[in-house]
Design an enzyme around this catalytic site. Structure first.
Site, PDB file in Angstrom:
ATOM      1  CB  CYS A  41     -18.926  -2.988 -21.825  1.00  0.00           C
ATOM      2  SG  CYS A  41     -19.486  -2.370 -23.415  1.00  0.00           S
ATOM      3  CB  CYS A  45     -15.783  -4.725 -23.100  1.00  0.00           C
ATOM      4  SG  CYS A  45     -16.556  -4.805 -24.738  1.00  0.00           S
ATOM      5  CB  CYS A  72     -21.541  -4.980 -24.782  1.00  0.00           C
ATOM      6  SG  CYS A  72     -20.239  -5.255 -25.992  1.00  0.00           S
ATOM      7  CB  CYS A  75     -17.821  -7.892 -23.114  1.00  0.00           C
ATOM      8  SG  CYS A  75     -18.964  -6.602 -22.539  1.00  0.00           S
TER       9      CYS A  75
END
Length: 353
Positions: A41, A45, A72, A75
Site C-alpha cells: 500500500c 491508504c 492494494c 489505494c
C-alpha cells in the site's frame, strides 16, 4: 525475528508514524506490505491499520512486488498518486478554459474531468487559488493585454479577449490596467507618471507615481537601467522627472530602506490579477522583522496548495519594500529568489531584524 521483536522494530521506524497518520505527503517515498493480506500500500491508504509485526517497508513498488506482494485495490499504489491525478484533472480543466472562446459552465467543466461540480469547484480553488470563474477572468485579462496591442480597435480587442459585452469589460478593466483601454493600447498615452531616481545603501532606487499612487519602486545597480525599464512599460506615457516635490517622496522611501522601523505609509497604485492582489495584501500584513514561507502565505489566503502560484505572484511584484516580498522565504528559512537580487533581500531582512 519473533513477532514481538518485529513489532518493536517496525514501531521504531520513522515510516511507521507516516503510516499511522496516513500521510499523503509521504506517498511515493516508500510503500509498505501487510503479510496477512498479501498486498502492498501507499502510506496514505485508508485501509484498517495493520499490526506492526505484519508490516514490511519498501523504497519502491518494484521491491514490494519482487517480495511477492500485489497492489492494494483500495489505494492503488501502482497508479499515480491521488494528488497527481487531481492536479492533472484540474490542469485539463484549465486548458479547456484557456482554449474556449466563452467561459464553460461549472457543470461542463466538472463533467469534462469526471467529477461532481461541488467537488470540482472546491478542488479547483484548492489547487489554483482561484475559482473557475476567477481563473477564466485571469485568462481573459491576459488575452486582453495581448489583444489591445494587436487589434485594430478597443472593441475588437474586447470581444477577441472573450468579454460578452462592453459594460462587463469596462467594469473590470480599470482595476487591472490602471488607465483607460485606449491609453493602455497606445503604450500609456495620456498617462502622466512622475518619477525620481536616487541612491540608497542597496544601490540605485527609482520611485514612480501615477495619478492613483506609487506604481513602481525598483532597485538596481545603474540608474539608467531603472529608467529604461519604466520607459519600456509605458513607452508613450508622459514621464516627468526632476520634480522637487516628488523628490521628497523618494527621500521617504530611501529613509524606510535605511531604517525600516520608521514604517512606510504610501498611496499605492497596485495593478494585478485578483489572485496576485490577494497575495500582495497578505505580504503587507507580515510585520517588519518577521518572515513567512510561501506555504504560509498560501495558507493565509485560503489556498494551501497554491505555493507555486504564490511564488509567481511575489516575482510579479513591482513595488519593492512597499509590498514586502523580501519577507517571504522558503519553508526551511533559506532565502529564495528576489526580483532585485538575493543580496538585497538579505540586506533588507538584516536591517529589519
Amino acid at each position: 525475528m519473533n513477532a514481538s521483536t518485529k513489532a518493536i522494530a517496525t514501531e521504531n521506524d520513522p515510516r511507521w508514524r507516516a503510516l499511522l497518520e496516513r500521510d499523503a505527503q509521504a506517498d511515493g517515498s516508500f510503500y509498505y506490505s501487510v503479510k496477512t493480506t498479501g498486498v502492498y500500500c501507499r502510506p496514505s491508504c485508508a485501509a484498517r491499520t495493520p499490526r506492526p509485526e505484519n508490516v514490511c517497508f519498501y523504497d519502491s513498488r518494484e521491491e514490494a512486488e519482487q517480495a511477492g506482494y500485489r497492489p492494494c485495490r483500495r489505494c492503488r499504489p501502482d497508479a499515480p498518486p491521488l494528488a497527481a491525478q487531481q492536479a492533472e484533472k484540474i490542469a485539463a480543466a484549465c486548458r479547456l478554459i484557456a482554449d474556449s472562446e466563452t467561459f464553460p459552465s461549472l457543470d461542463e467543466l466538472a463533467q469534462s474531468v469526471g467529477m461532481s461540480k461541488f467537488h470540482f469547484h472546491r478542488l479547483f480553488k484548492q489547487i489554483t487559488g482561484l475559482t473557475p470563474r476567477g481563473y477564466a477572468a485571469s485568462q481573459r485579462q491576459q488575452r486582453l493585454n495581448s489583444a489591445l496591442k494587436n487589434a485594430e480597435t478597443v472593441t475588437d480587442a474586447i470581444y477577441d479577449a472573450g468579454y460578452s459585452s462592453n459594460g462587463h469589460f469596462y467594469g473590470e478593466s480599470d482595476h487591472f490596467l490602471g488607465m483607460t483601454p485606449s491609453d493602455y493600447r497606445r503604450g500609456g498615452t495620456n498617462a502622466e507618471i512622475r518619477f525620481a531616481v536616487g541612491e540608497c545603501a542597496l544601490g540605485a532606487i527609482l520611485v514612480a507615481q501615477s495619478a492613483r499612487g506609487v506604481c513602481a519602486i525598483s532597485l538596481g545597480d545603474e540608474p539608467e537601467a531603472l529608467v529604461h525599464e519604466l520607459q519600456d512599460r509605458f513607452p508613450k506615457a508622459q514621464l516627468i522627472g526632476d520634480d522637487a516635490d516628488f523628490e521628497r517622496l523618494i527621500a521617504k522611501v530611501v529613509g524606510f530602506v535605511e531604517a525600516p522601523q520608521i514604517g512606510l505609509d504610501l498611496p499605492l497604485d497596485v495593478r494585478g490579477t485578483a489572485f496576485q492582489q490577494r497575495v500582495w495584501r497578505a505580504l503587507q500584513e507580515i510585520p517588519s522583522g518577521a518572515t513567512a514561507s510561501y506555504a504560509d502565505i498560501a495558507q493565509r489566503i485560503g489556498s494551501p496548495k497554491s505555493v507555486r502560484a504564490v511564488a509567481q505572484a511575489c516575482a510579479a511584484n513591482l513595488l519593492a519594500v512597499a509590498i514586502p516580498c523580501h519577507r517571504v522565504v522558503r519553508s526551511d528559512g533559506a532565502l529564495s529568489g528576489y526580483r532585485w537580487g538575493v543580496e538585497r533581500k538579505q540586506a533588507l531582512l538584516e536591517r529589519e531584524t
